[in-house]
Design a protein around this motif. Structure first.
Motif, mmCIF file in Angstrom:
data_model
loop_
_atom_site.group_PDB
_atom_site.id
_atom_site.type_symbol
_atom_site.label_atom_id
_atom_site.label_comp_id
_atom_site.label_asym_id
_atom_site.label_seq_id
_atom_site.Cartn_x
_atom_site.Cartn_y
_atom_site.Cartn_z
ATOM 1 N N PHE A 1 49.064 42.859 70.885
ATOM 2 C CA PHE A 1 49.390 42.659 69.332
ATOM 3 C C PHE A 1 48.320 42.669 68.415
ATOM 4 N N ARG A 2 47.223 42.377 69.546
ATOM 5 C CA ARG A 2 45.636 42.305 68.377
ATOM 6 C C ARG A 2 45.452 43.792 68.737
ATOM 7 N N ALA A 3 45.493 44.368 69.687
ATOM 8 C CA ALA A 3 45.019 45.964 69.357
ATOM 9 C C ALA A 3 45.961 46.309 67.865
ATOM 10 N N LEU A 4 47.187 45.943 68.712
ATOM 11 C CA LEU A 4 48.486 46.910 67.425
ATOM 12 C C LEU A 4 48.067 46.167 65.736
ATOM 13 N N LEU A 5 47.233 45.371 65.960
ATOM 14 C CA LEU A 5 46.432 44.592 64.074
ATOM 15 C C LEU A 5 45.657 45.879 64.314
ATOM 16 N N PHE A 6 44.192 45.847 65.450
ATOM 17 C CA PHE A 6 43.425 46.995 64.826
ATOM 18 C C PHE A 6 44.448 47.868 63.783
ATOM 19 N N ALA A 7 44.562 48.897 65.220
ATOM 20 C CA ALA A 7 45.597 50.355 64.498
ATOM 21 C C ALA A 7 45.496 50.451 63.159
ATOM 22 N N SER A 8 46.232 49.268 62.935
ATOM 23 C CA SER A 8 47.467 49.090 62.232
ATOM 24 C C SER A 8 46.597 49.249 61.051
ATOM 25 N N MET A 9 45.271 48.903 61.248
ATOM 26 C CA MET A 9 44.429 48.219 59.828
ATOM 27 C C MET A 9 43.655 50.276 59.747
ATOM 28 N N GLY A 10 43.657 50.394 60.758
ATOM 29 C CA GLY A 10 42.927 51.720 60.938
ATOM 30 C C GLY A 10 44.189 53.019 60.620
ATOM 31 N N LEU A 11 45.619 53.068 60.253
ATOM 32 C CA LEU A 11 46.576 53.808 60.176
ATOM 33 C C LEU A 11 46.470 54.454 58.557
ATOM 34 N N PHE A 12 46.251 52.693 58.320
ATOM 35 C CA PHE A 12 45.813 52.559 56.664
ATOM 36 C C PHE A 12 45.496 53.390 56.241
ATOM 37 N N GLY A 13 44.697 54.253 56.674
ATOM 38 C CA GLY A 13 43.660 55.639 56.106
ATOM 39 C C GLY A 13 44.123 56.894 55.898
ATOM 40 N N ILE A 14 45.677 56.742 56.534
ATOM 41 C CA ILE A 14 46.175 58.237 56.662
ATOM 42 C C ILE A 14 46.533 58.534 54.938
ATOM 43 N N VAL A 15 46.913 57.280 54.044
ATOM 44 C CA VAL A 15 47.179 57.479 52.819
ATOM 45 C C VAL A 15 45.971 57.968 51.995
#
Length: 394
Positions: free
Chosen positions: A288-302
């Motif tokens: 869950f923690r890893a997915l939280l951090f990954a979701s923040m990083g993937l926000f940068g795609i936009v």
């Protein structure tokens, strides 16, 4: 004397002789007891002296705490069942501090990010001293490549036309040249605070990670506190990584700066608040923690897609995308190791000291941060050279 008188006299002497014998025996036993007591007293004194000497020696030599196995750990420290030995548990703070020089299963976790912290501290200092040739370490290596888009990484890093692209030694730079460099820095008109925000966030993340791995063996309360600070550090590094690219790429359109930077900041604050829960600090919520951090990083795609469209005609766009793609690769690969616990999952006990997943994750985080640093150098070079009127100029 008659026989009767002689017998009577003998009878009278008999008790006297027996009494004398008893008296002499008792006096001898008293002497023996006195000797034994005095001997025991001397022996006890010697033993006490030896004990005192041993206590002094023990005080002089600090206690060396031993390492333990996974099954001997308190429950709050049982995080990775595939690492079997070389654990520290319930160590006093001084011993935990000096364990940085001992081999255990956290040694390389501490040193990988501690070295990364020192590296970014050095990069921050040389940038604050405005010595671009030293700060542009990655650009120096990039100049040796034949790709034209990459060879422009370090050209005119501080100001347009003031600094040359040749690497010079610090000893050869005079105070007058440093003043010229500083003046060029101020005349360029580009704000450098987003760059230093990224460097500060990276240093906070790397240092808090090292401290967490070094002292989390002290006690359960300190373990929880340091884990929360560690997660906050990761979140801060992700947030601050967005500031330089979004600020410099959308410098001529502040509206998008506000939207993207505001969005990632809100996500980061939500992540930190979520991870403040002690329950979410346990090993059960690792994914869950890893997915939280990954979701923040993937926000940068936009904003990355948006920036590519806005700067489609800029040849430096390709160099920036190469570095940012490398950063994404390092971060996502590191997250994969963090979640899957490979390779220790395949061979439990083989990678207890070196080579387990968290150490690989740490190394990839530092490499990702360095790749992002190189991308920011390209953006700074571009913004120092060209303003808003000619974004796509070469």
């Amino acid at each position: 004397m008659s026989p009767m008188e002689g017998g009577a006299l003998a009878k009278k002497r008999k008790p006297t002789t027996t009494m004398d014998h008893q008296t002499s025996s008792s006096s001898a036993s008293v002497d023996n007891n006195y000797f034994n007591v005095s001997h025991n007293h001397v022996t006890d004194n010697k033993k006490n002296k030896k004990k005192k000497k041993k206590k002094k020696r023990n005080k002089a030599k600090p206690k060396r705490y031993s390492l333990m196995s996974y099954w001997e750990l308190p429950e709050y420290m049982k995080d990775n069942e595939f690492i079997l030995n070389y654990y520290r548990a319930n160590w006093p703070l001084p011993q935990a501090l000096f364990s940085v020089f001992r081999w255990h299963n956290e040694t390389l976790n501490v040193w990988t990010h501690l070295i990364g912290f020192v590296l970014f501290l050095g990069l921050t200092m040389v940038n604050l001293l405005r010595v671009p040739q030293v700060a542009d370490l990655l650009g120096f290596f990039a100049r040796s490549t034949p790709i034209s888009a990459v060879t422009n990484v370090s050209r005119n890093f501080i100001s347009q036309g003031i600094m040359t692209t040749n690497l010079i030694e610090l000893k050869q730079m005079t105070s007058q040249e440093m003043e010229i460099a500083a003046a060029g820095h101020e005349m360029s008109g580009v704000a450098y605070w987003p760059f230093y925000v990224f460097l500060g966030g990276s240093m906070f993340c790397l240092f808090s990670s090292s401290i967490c791995h070094l002292f989390s063996c002290h006690s359960h309360p300190l373990n929880l506190l340091l884990l929360r600070i560690d997660y906050a550090g990761i979140t801060m590094m992700i947030i601050t990584s967005f500031f330089p690219p979004i600020y410099y790429i959308f410098q001529c359109d502040p509206r998008w700066q506000f939207i993207y930077l505001g969005g990632i900041t809100i996500m980061g604050v939500f992540t930190i608040i979520t991870l403040l829960s002690p329950k979410l600090s346990s090993g059960k919520f690792r994914t869950f923690r890893a997915l939280l951090f990954a979701s923040m990083g993937l926000f940068g795609i936009v904003p990355a897609v948006h920036a590519s469209i806005v700067n489609w005609g800029n040849p430096r766009r390709n160099a920036t995308l190469v570095y940012e793609a490398a950063m994404a690769f390092f971060y996502l690969t590191g997250t994969g190791f963090y979640i899957t616990r490979i390779p220790e999952r395949w061979r439990p006990g083989w990678f207890d000291i070196a080579g387990h997943s968290h150490q690989i994750f740490h190394v990839l985080v530092v490499l990702g941060a360095l790749a992002h640093y190189a991308a920011i150098l390209v953006m700074l070079d571009w913004r120092n050279t060209f303003g808003c009127d000619n974004n796509n100029a070469t």
